[in-house]
Design a protein around this motif. Structure first.
Motif, PDB file in Angstrom:
ATOM      1  N   ASP A 174     -73.714 -12.322 -15.050  1.00 15.53           N
ATOM      2  CA  ASP A 174     -73.212 -12.164 -16.422  1.00 15.53           C
ATOM      3  C   ASP A 174     -74.250 -12.628 -17.431  1.00 15.53           C
ATOM      4  O   ASP A 174     -74.386 -12.051 -18.510  1.00 15.53           O
ATOM      5  N   ASN A 175     -74.977 -13.683 -17.077  1.00 18.65           N
ATOM      6  CA  ASN A 175     -76.019 -14.197 -17.979  1.00 18.65           C
ATOM      7  C   ASN A 175     -77.303 -13.366 -17.907  1.00 18.65           C
ATOM      8  O   ASN A 175     -78.156 -13.464 -18.792  1.00 18.65           O
ATOM      9  N   ASN A 176     -77.449 -12.571 -16.845  1.00 19.80           N
ATOM     10  CA  ASN A 176     -78.646 -11.750 -16.666  1.00 19.80           C
ATOM     11  C   ASN A 176     -78.242 -10.312 -16.362  1.00 19.80           C
ATOM     12  O   ASN A 176     -78.485  -9.807 -15.243  1.00 19.80           O
ATOM     13  N   PRO A 177     -77.621  -9.632 -17.319  1.00 23.39           N
ATOM     14  CA  PRO A 177     -77.119  -8.272 -17.047  1.00 23.39           C
ATOM     15  C   PRO A 177     -78.212  -7.290 -16.663  1.00 23.39           C
ATOM     16  O   PRO A 177     -77.930  -6.306 -15.978  1.00 23.39           O
ATOM     17  N   HIS A 178     -79.464  -7.549 -17.081  1.00 26.20           N
ATOM     18  CA  HIS A 178     -80.548  -6.635 -16.718  1.00 26.20           C
ATOM     19  C   HIS A 178     -80.864  -6.682 -15.226  1.00 26.20           C
ATOM     20  O   HIS A 178     -81.522  -5.776 -14.700  1.00 26.20           O
ATOM     21  N   LYS A 179     -80.386  -7.722 -14.533  1.00 29.68           N
ATOM     22  CA  LYS A 179     -80.614  -7.835 -13.096  1.00 29.68           C
ATOM     23  C   LYS A 179     -79.491  -7.205 -12.272  1.00 29.68           C
ATOM     24  O   LYS A 179     -79.613  -7.068 -11.057  1.00 29.68           O
ATOM     25  N   ARG A 180     -78.357  -6.837 -12.927  1.00 31.20           N
ATOM     26  CA  ARG A 180     -77.208  -6.331 -12.163  1.00 31.20           C
ATOM     27  C   ARG A 180     -77.526  -5.011 -11.443  1.00 31.20           C
ATOM     28  O   ARG A 180     -77.105  -4.831 -10.307  1.00 31.20           O
ATOM     29  N   PRO A 181     -78.272  -4.055 -12.061  1.00 32.13           N
ATOM     30  CA  PRO A 181     -78.569  -2.817 -11.314  1.00 32.13           C
ATOM     31  C   PRO A 181     -79.306  -3.062 -10.004  1.00 32.13           C
ATOM     32  O   PRO A 181     -78.955  -2.487  -8.981  1.00 32.13           O
ATOM     33  N   ILE A 182     -80.326  -3.940 -10.026  1.00 30.44           N
ATOM     34  CA  ILE A 182     -81.064  -4.184  -8.788  1.00 30.44           C
ATOM     35  C   ILE A 182     -80.211  -4.993  -7.817  1.00 30.44           C
ATOM     36  O   ILE A 182     -80.294  -4.823  -6.595  1.00 30.44           O
ATOM     37  N   ALA A 183     -79.338  -5.866  -8.354  1.00 30.36           N
ATOM     38  CA  ALA A 183     -78.420  -6.611  -7.489  1.00 30.36           C
ATOM     39  C   ALA A 183     -77.423  -5.662  -6.828  1.00 30.36           C
ATOM     40  O   ALA A 183     -77.102  -5.801  -5.643  1.00 30.36           O
TER      41      ALA A 183
END
Length: 367
Positions: A63-72
């Motif tokens: 939630d604090n790093n939404p730009h990482k959610r696609p790769i996650a």
């Protein structure tokens, strides 16, 4: 089973600890690549819903790093999914196999006496071989046709949630007592469609490639058309509503007049009112309606009547309110999910209620 902890001093300290851990995660995992996510044990625990603390930490960090959610999400899909490759048989192996079959047919039971196969007999052999090849082709085609048109179903029990990675790498968090159905083989040239019974939170990615990029959620009486957005859908007891967190969706229903639909903006709740034959919209705080995906419940002037419905829909209780005067009593606060027993104790203390449980029946009275 989700766990519930009320916002007591102990719970606040636990929450503060979790936020501190999320800060440490920011420092540790900010440079994570795809392979780093896949190899991380705590991340695997989040993907497989096995360790509550890891699940909560990763949700807060993402939630604090939404730009990482696609790769996650991509790493989660790799961890959960197994890519099956169609095994091709070479022409050389096929010919060798047929030669073995023909040789066995041509051989006599007496190893010393070999009966020559006449020309007509060879034709019969090849005819039989052609029949078997045809049957094999039909069976294989039928298998792949069935596989491509079969449906996948995900279902949760009472008080249980699960996260689903869809074929396009969009994610769905399925709430308790809910079911999600989709076609096994998605084509990126067609609409992406899912069918929902219960409640789910959708985080939809824009479809790759060219063509129609629609994402469709079907409930019993309403369709939600989506293009890259986050929203919560609830379909329970002949009541359907959508809460939009971000993006844009269009709602339609077969029970309404042809062409009559509703366009939603972020921060809106829309409910299908069959009595009025229209969608009724209002402004809300969407975090209240999707907080359950982070293992907590937010109450903002929430009535006991609504909480009783939540206990029935998500946890399988049959709730009896013997005192009508308490049905509209309201609560504002935050509840962390751990277990149902703790939830009932917390509600009893906060509302000044007597809650008696017999099996799955709850009798609630005012003090």
């Amino acid at each position: 089973m989700k766990k519930i902890i009320f916002s007591s001093g102990k719970a606040i300290r636990k929450c503060q600890t979790l936020y501190l851990e999320v800060d440490l995660l920011d420092m540790k995992f900010s440079d994570y690549k795809l392979k780093d996510f896949i190899q991380d044990e705590s991340f695997k625990n989040w993907v497989n819903n096995t360790v509550p603390d890891d699940m909560l930490q990763w949700e807060m960090w993402l939630d604090n790093n939404p730009h990482k959610r696609p790769i996650a999400n991509e790493a989660a899909a790799i961890i959960r999914g197994i890519a099956f490759k169609k095994k091709q048989v070479s022409r050389q192996k096929i010919d060798a196999g047929w030669q073995q079959v023909i040789s066995k047919i041509a051989q006599s039971r007496d190893a010393e006496a070999i009966i020559p196969v006449k020309k007509d007999e060879w034709r019969a052999v090849w005819r039989m071989a052609a029949v078997w090849v045809g049957l094999l082709v039909v069976a294989t085609a039928s298998f792949y046709f069935y596989k491509s048109n079969s449906k996948l179903q995900y279902q949760t029990g009472f008080g249980e949630t699960t996260t689903i990675i869809l074929p396009d790498k969009s994610t769905v968090v399925l709430n308790g007592n809910s079911k999600l159905t989709l076609i096994n083989n998605w084509s990126f040239n067609k609409d992406r469609e899912v069918w929902l019974e219960g409640e789910a939170f959708f985080s939809v990615l824009k479809k790759p490639g060219q063509g129609n990029a629609r994402f469709l959620v079907h409930t019993g009486d309403m369709d939600v058309k989506v293009l890259g957005t986050k929203f919560n859908v609830t379909n329970r007891k002949a009541k359907t509503r959508v809460v939009l967190n971000s993006g844009k969706v269009q709602l339609s229903a077969q029970t309404l007049a042809p062409g009559k639909s509703a366009i939603m903006q972020p921060g809106e709740l829309a409910e299908l009112r069959l009595d009025k034959k229209e969608f009724v919209k209002k402004k809300v705080n969407p975090l209240i309606y999707s907080s359950w995906i982070h293992k907590k419940l937010l109450f903002d002037d929430t009535s006991i009547r609504d909480i009783a419905a939540l206990l029935e829909d998500n946890y399988g209780f049959q709730v009896k309110l013997n005192d009508p005067a308490i049905m509209d009593r309201k609560l504002t606060g935050e509840v962390y999910v751990e277990d149902v027993e703790t939830l009932l104790k917390a509600l009893s203390k906060s509302f000044q209620l007597d809650i008696a449980q017999t099996g799955n029946v709850l009798v609630i009275k005012g003090r």
